[in-house]
Scaffold this active site. Structure first.
Site, short mmCIF file in Angstrom:
data_model
loop_
_atom_site.label_atom_id
_atom_site.label_comp_id
_atom_site.label_asym_id
_atom_site.label_seq_id
_atom_site.Cartn_x
_atom_site.Cartn_y
_atom_site.Cartn_z
N CYS A 155 0.83 -1.21 0.00
CA CYS A 155 0.00 0.00 0.00
C CYS A 155 0.86 1.25 0.00
O CYS A 155 0.46 2.30 -0.52
CB CYS A 155 -0.96 -0.01 1.18
SG CYS A 155 -0.16 -0.17 2.79
N HIS A 750 -1.36 1.58 7.45
CA HIS A 750 -1.87 1.48 6.08
C HIS A 750 -1.72 2.82 5.39
O HIS A 750 -1.91 3.88 6.00
CB HIS A 750 -3.34 1.04 6.11
CG HIS A 750 -3.94 0.85 4.76
ND1 HIS A 750 -3.44 -0.05 3.85
CD2 HIS A 750 -5.01 1.46 4.17
CE1 HIS A 750 -4.18 -0.01 2.75
NE2 HIS A 750 -5.13 0.90 2.92
#
Length: 839
Positions: A155, A750
């Site tokens: 990510c 994230h």
């Protein structure tokens, strides 16, 4: 998959080698047609149809799961017909169940196990293309609104790529193929054009308008080849990848084929305008690429020597600004103070200490609240009934974590200089006999350890009574109504602060300790040494005492009278010093003496252990009282948290004068030695696209932290003019175009991105494969990590960049041609009309 077969391969092995091995493992004949799939997500598969590709080139990694699919006897495939669809028509669909065999090429020994059938949905087979998968039911998208598959903790890469993808001048440069003529395959500092080609392929797929998301495996493989830190599948930093990518693209697209050698010069009193122009020209002589055109600026660095006052001025290029966040200079710590008075409960305090300080600062702050002398304090970290750490006064406070249980003990005398007293750590242990092993016994720790100050020369009975007095608050008082025939009697009127407390003295000889084995709880932490391992350094104390009836003399500071007829002590004790020569135990006269010239080494493995029989402990030791404590009024203190800081505060901090650290000195050409000079950075010129990296992560030997401070940054009209020291800079205003976000803490979390589409000027949120609309009020958050700003005079249509200027001329020419065509048509219509009118 409930089970897999594992097999070890080399990175140099090719896909054909894997296929042959899988055929052998699953008894598939060579004439049978098969297909290989790379499973990289729970429900996402990628075809492996380049038999000559190596494992490294195919982007396979340790632990990768491969699936082999065998064609049915009737010529069909288990999951449906084999139709080679183009990228524009390929899409996931509802697929029949398939029971594949699977193989994992992780680095473990081969283990042939039964493979159970598992059901998967596999995408239609197509030609080898890393960017050919669409979201179900969606066949075309607006250009640029394309997600990126998460290949496993990638990510961070997806976030950085989305930000660059939505940087208009860079994307237009690649989409127009202008990069092809500028590829530099011979640059020794570059990647032979491979990074630029891989990035261009990815951008073209993302802006083709055909896909809702693509799989950037080929791009990641190329990045991993040239930057091994990104080759695996661990979480990384989006800004670090961005820095590598910008540098790699620059070198791959550098228009300078042969870099000249340039001798750098100091300012030597010359005007800033002259030195800055010279520095920028020298930079462009060696670095000339689209990355320099878009992202490079210039700042001024001023260093002043503290010894000779030498001033060094240089102008250096930058590709992005790393801005520090204003940090609190102080932090709060919750600590427990255990005073000298054994009847007083430990007191919990909340103290304010310097964020960058040492243990002595903690003691000073605690002394201010408690009035206990700071030089009589020993700071410890207690975990699992033991001293996890005993701090020295000069240790950094950064070694104390928020979750640590910090106990500060007030001791008699100094821990370093006192000549009359020594400080000893004390552990409490419960000892269990194991009848099946003869005299063998086990011990486990309980309660809170403590510190005790004792004279350098002391008898066993005095030490025992001193220890008992230290625990008098939670060792139960003798009750006359209890069984008078019991084996335990107490010492009355010990005279602790005028309070008569009970103690126990020994007349008989208790059995000596056989072992000092590690308890189960301590296995999570530091190992507790056994007596068998340290038999020479661990002495059992508290044996026969012929003089017990004489009691403790009235001249002793811990005086008291002993009851006659004592039977047994509550506990025995033994030293564990691991060979430390400070403890000198003389058995003949039951005297304990400590070396006169030094203190006992205070560490986690030098201690005095008090061993309790389980039944005795159950009867006389009050666990609740031992754990009891009081709270100081300082615990009500709630530090005010600043709600947010402005981006301009961070820029001001970046341009603030600072002193270099001892580990990062500057070499002064006048003094001919390294000095801790003062340094000041100023902005001279800013690039068309300004990348701002907010320094949210901080590291030290013991301290890793993420600052979740909200930074308030403008979406439009960021005026940087006030920070430019170039008098000829003029107005310099920016609009935000993209943001890389990081959610979570250190070592994980994230990454996502916000970006403004260059075609419709609307904001979108990119979360791996997901792309959704966003509003401006969502963009400013605590997660903002890297900001992308474009200068207002460089946006598309201004003709600032060469490709934009060419496109503007082409558009103008096309409009002019259309206008001429319209005029011709009008003239022809008029002539026809006239003719008709004449007739």
């Amino acid at each position: 998959m409930n089970s897999v077969i594992t097999r070890r391969f080399s990175k140099a092995d090719i896909i054909d080698t894997i296929e042959k091995e899988m055929r052998k493992l699953f008894s598939i004949l060579d004439e049978k047609e098969i297909r290989l799939w790379n499973k990289y997500m729970s429900n996402t598969f990628e075809p492996l149809n380049k038999p000559d590709s190596t494992i490294q080139d195919a982007g396979l990694y340790q632990g990768q799961v491969l699936v082999i699919e065998q064609k049915n006897e009737d010529g069909t495939w288990p999951r449906g017909p084999s139709t080679n669809k183009s990228p524009s028509t390929s899409n996931f669909s509802t697929l029949p169940k398939v029971s594949p065999s699977s193989l994992s090429n992780n680095y473990s020994n081969f283990n042939n196990r039964n493979v159970k059938n598992s059901n998967y949905c596999i995408p239609p087979y197509s030609g080898y293309n890393s960017y050919d998968y669409l979201e179900p039911g969606r066949h075309s998208e607006q250009a640029g609104l394309c997600g990126l598959s998460n290949l496993g903790n990638t990510c961070f890469m997806n976030s950085a790529v989305q930000c660059l993808s939505n940087t208009p001048p860079l994307t237009e440069y690649f989409l127009s193929d202008e990069y092809v003529g500028e590829l530099n395959h011979d640059n020794l500092l570059g990647m032979k054009g491979e990074i630029a080609n891989a990035y261009a392929d990815l951008i073209k797929q993302m802006w083709s308008g055909k896909y809702s998301y693509v799989t950037p495996r080929a791009f990641k493989t190329q990045v991993g080849r040239f930057a091994p830190q990104f080759s695996g599948y661990q979480q990384q930093d989006s800004q670090e990848l961005l820095a590598f990518l910008l540098d790699g693209l620059h070198e791959d697209l550098n228009r300078i084929r042969k870099k000249p050698y340039i001798q750098l010069k100091d300012a030597e009193g010359r005007p800033d305008e002259v030195v800055a122009k010279e520095a920028w020209e020298n930079h462009r002589k060696r670095n000339d690429s689209i990355i320099v055109d878009i992202f490079h600026g210039l700042f001024k660095s001023t260093l002043v020597c503290p010894e000779c006052a030498k001033i060094s001025v240089t102008f250096d290029p930058f590709c992005y600004l790393t801005l520090p966040l204003p940090l609190k200079k102080e932090r709060t710590l919750e600590v427990f103070l255990v005073g000298n008075d054994p009847l007083t409960k430990p007191m919990q305090y909340k103290i304010v200490v310097p964020k960058i300080g040492i243990i002595s600062d903690l003691c000073a702050a605690l002394s201010t609240l408690s009035h206990a002398p700071a030089d009589k304090m020993v700071v410890t970290d207690i975990y699992n009934h033991r001293f996890h750490r005993i701090f020295s006064m000069d240790e950094n406070l950064s070694s104390i974590m928020e979750r640590d249980d910090i106990f500060v003990f007030e001791v008699t005398g100094s821990r370093t200089d006192d000549t009359d007293m020594v400080v000893i750590p004390v552990y409490l242990r419960e000892k269990y006999r194991q009848p099946s092993y003869g005299h063998h016994s086990n011990t486990c720790l309980f309660g809170q350890p403590f510190m005790i100050s004792v004279p350098r020369s002391i008898t066993e009975e005095k030490l025992y009574n001193l220890l008992l007095m230290k625990m008098c608050r939670y060792v139960r008082t003798y009750n006359e109504n209890e069984d008078e025939e019991g084996s335990l009697h107490f010492v009355k009127d010990l005279g602790i602060n005028g309070n008569g407390q009970n103690g126990v003295h020994e007349e008989g000889s208790p059995s000596e300790m056989e072992t000092d084995e590690q308890d189960d709880e301590s296995s999570q932490d530091q190992e507790l040494p056994s007596e068998n391992e340290n038999s020479q350094s661990e002495e059992s104390v508290g044996g026969d005492n012929e003089d017990s009836e004489n009691g403790i003399g009235t001249d002793d500071p811990y005086k008291g009278q002993l009851c006659h007829g004592q039977k047994k002590q509550l506990f025995t004790f033994q030293f564990n010093n691991l060979g430390n020569p400070d403890i000198n135990y003389v058995k003949d006269d039951r005297q304990i003496r400590f070396e006169e010239s030094r203190q006992i080494r205070l560490d986690e493995r030098t201690y005095l252990a008090l061993d309790w029989d389980p039944e005795v402990k159950k009867r006389w030791f009050d666990d609740n009282a031992a754990e009891d404590f009081e709270k100081h009024e300082s615990m009500e203190y709630r530090p005010q948290k600043k709600m947010f800081v402005k981006l301009k505060d961070c820029i001001e901090l970046f341009t603030t004068k600072e002193k270099l650290g001892a580990e990062d000195p500057w070499y002064c050409p006048n003094c001919k030695q390294h000095q801790q000079a003062t340094k000041k950075l100023d902005l001279w010129s800013l690039p068309p696209v300004l990348v701002v990296h907010l320094k949210r992560f901080s590291y030290s030997r013991y301290w890793r932290d993420k600052l979740d401070t909200l930074v308030d940054f403008p979406i439009s009209n960021l005026d940087m003019s006030e920070f430019l020291i170039n008098p000829n800079a003029g107005r310099c205003e920016y609009n935000l175009i993209a943001v890389s976000n990081h959610y979570g803490g250190m070592g994980g979390g994230h990454y996502t991105a916000f970006a403004k589409n260059k075609d419709d000027n609307k904001w979108y949120y990119f979360d791996d494969t997901s792309v959704s609309s966003a509003t401006e009020d969502q963009i400013v958050s605590k997660a903002a990590y890297v900001l992308f700003y474009q200068r207002q005079d460089t946006v598309s249509g201004t003709g600032y960049f060469a490709h934009d200027h060419s496109a503007k001329e082409e558009t103008s020419a096309a409009l002019g041609a259309a206008r001429d065509s319209d005029e011709d048509c009008n003239e022809n219509d008029a002539e026809n009309e006239n003719c008709m009118h004449t007739n």
